[in-house]
Motif scaffolding. Structure first.
Motif, PDB file in Angstrom:
ATOM      1  N   VAL A   7     -10.522  10.909  -4.300  1.00 30.71           N
ATOM      2  CA  VAL A   7      -9.528  10.981  -3.367  1.00 30.71           C
ATOM      3  C   VAL A   7     -10.059  11.751  -2.211  1.00 30.71           C
TER       4      VAL A   7
ATOM      5  N   ALA B 207      -4.337  10.420  -1.148  1.00 35.07           N
ATOM      6  CA  ALA B 207      -4.583   9.201  -2.130  1.00 35.07           C
ATOM      7  C   ALA B 207      -3.843   8.071  -1.481  1.00 35.07           C
ATOM      8  N   VAL B 208      -4.312   6.840  -1.875  1.00 33.04           N
ATOM      9  CA  VAL B 208      -3.833   5.672  -1.563  1.00 33.04           C
ATOM     10  C   VAL B 208      -3.846   4.763  -3.004  1.00 33.04           C
ATOM     11  N   ALA B 209      -2.795   4.183  -3.102  1.00 35.41           N
ATOM     12  CA  ALA B 209      -2.742   3.125  -4.375  1.00 35.41           C
ATOM     13  C   ALA B 209      -1.977   1.869  -3.968  1.00 35.41           C
ATOM     14  N   ASP B 210      -1.999   0.899  -4.992  1.00 32.34           N
ATOM     15  CA  ASP B 210      -1.392  -0.433  -4.728  1.00 32.34           C
ATOM     16  C   ASP B 210       0.119  -0.394  -5.432  1.00 32.34           C
ATOM     17  N   HIS B 211       0.389   0.756  -5.982  1.00 35.57           N
ATOM     18  CA  HIS B 211       1.814   0.841  -6.577  1.00 35.57           C
ATOM     19  C   HIS B 211       2.333   2.162  -6.510  1.00 35.57           C
TER      20      HIS B 211
ATOM     21  N   ARG C 214       1.368   4.152  -9.868  1.00 33.28           N
ATOM     22  CA  ARG C 214      -0.027   4.484  -9.783  1.00 33.28           C
ATOM     23  C   ARG C 214      -0.264   5.815  -9.029  1.00 33.28           C
ATOM     24  N   LEU C 215       0.228   5.705  -7.702  1.00 33.70           N
ATOM     25  CA  LEU C 215       0.021   6.945  -6.808  1.00 33.70           C
ATOM     26  C   LEU C 215       0.383   8.221  -7.419  1.00 33.70           C
TER      27      LEU C 215
ATOM     28  N   MET D  23       0.918  -1.293  -0.103  1.00 28.51           N
ATOM     29  CA  MET D  23       0.007  -0.062   0.177  1.00 28.51           C
ATOM     30  C   MET D  23       0.799   1.357  -0.021  1.00 28.51           C
ATOM     31  N   HIS D  24       0.549   2.279  -0.799  1.00 24.53           N
ATOM     32  CA  HIS D  24       1.549   3.385  -0.971  1.00 24.53           C
ATOM     33  C   HIS D  24       0.098   4.528  -0.668  1.00 24.53           C
TER      34      HIS D  24
ATOM     35  N   GLU E 196       0.933   8.816 -10.701  1.00 27.59           N
ATOM     36  CA  GLU E 196      -0.319   9.228 -11.579  1.00 27.59           C
ATOM     37  C   GLU E 196      -1.452   9.893 -11.009  1.00 27.59           C
ATOM     38  N   VAL E 197      -1.804   9.532 -10.007  1.00 32.65           N
ATOM     39  CA  VAL E 197      -3.045  10.072  -9.308  1.00 32.65           C
ATOM     40  C   VAL E 197      -2.913  11.342  -8.669  1.00 32.65           C
TER      41      VAL E 197
END
Length: 105
Positions: free
Chosen positions: A41, A61-65, A68-69, A4-5, A71-72
């Protein structure tokens, strides 16, 4: 183990056409709502609540990679910068790191 990032952005905004708190909130509200509903978000006004022409927004924001974070966060920043009713005075980014890298969720 899943990873989790998480990261946060802080935007310092100037609302040049605002002459009251009501008009400032009318300029800031579409940004907050757009970020929440279009980009999914978390966002809140975090400072300058009683100042007519200033606003500070915090975005999380939270992302799996990590890519991807990133990018968001880039998409969030582009969204805020494109709003014509405010000017971005500054942006701060912070990556949120878990104290134990081996932590399982």
């Amino acid at each position: 183990m899943e990873s989790m990032h998480a990261a946060a952005l802080r935007f310092e905004l100037w609302v040049p056409d605002s002459r009251s708190l009501k008009t400032k909130r009318a300029a800031v509200r579409p940004i907050v709502d757009g970020l929440r509903h279009r980009l999914h978000v978390s966002v809140a006004e975090v400072d300058h609540q009683d100042t007519w022409q200033r606003a500070a927004l915090g975005v999380a924001a939270v992302a799996d990679h990590p890519s991807r974070l990133e990018e968001v966060l880039d998409t969030v920043e582009r969204f805020v910068r494109r709003v014509g009713t405010v000017e971005v005075l500054g942006v701060e980014r912070a990556e949120l790191v878990a104290p134990d890298a081996g932590l399982e969720w």
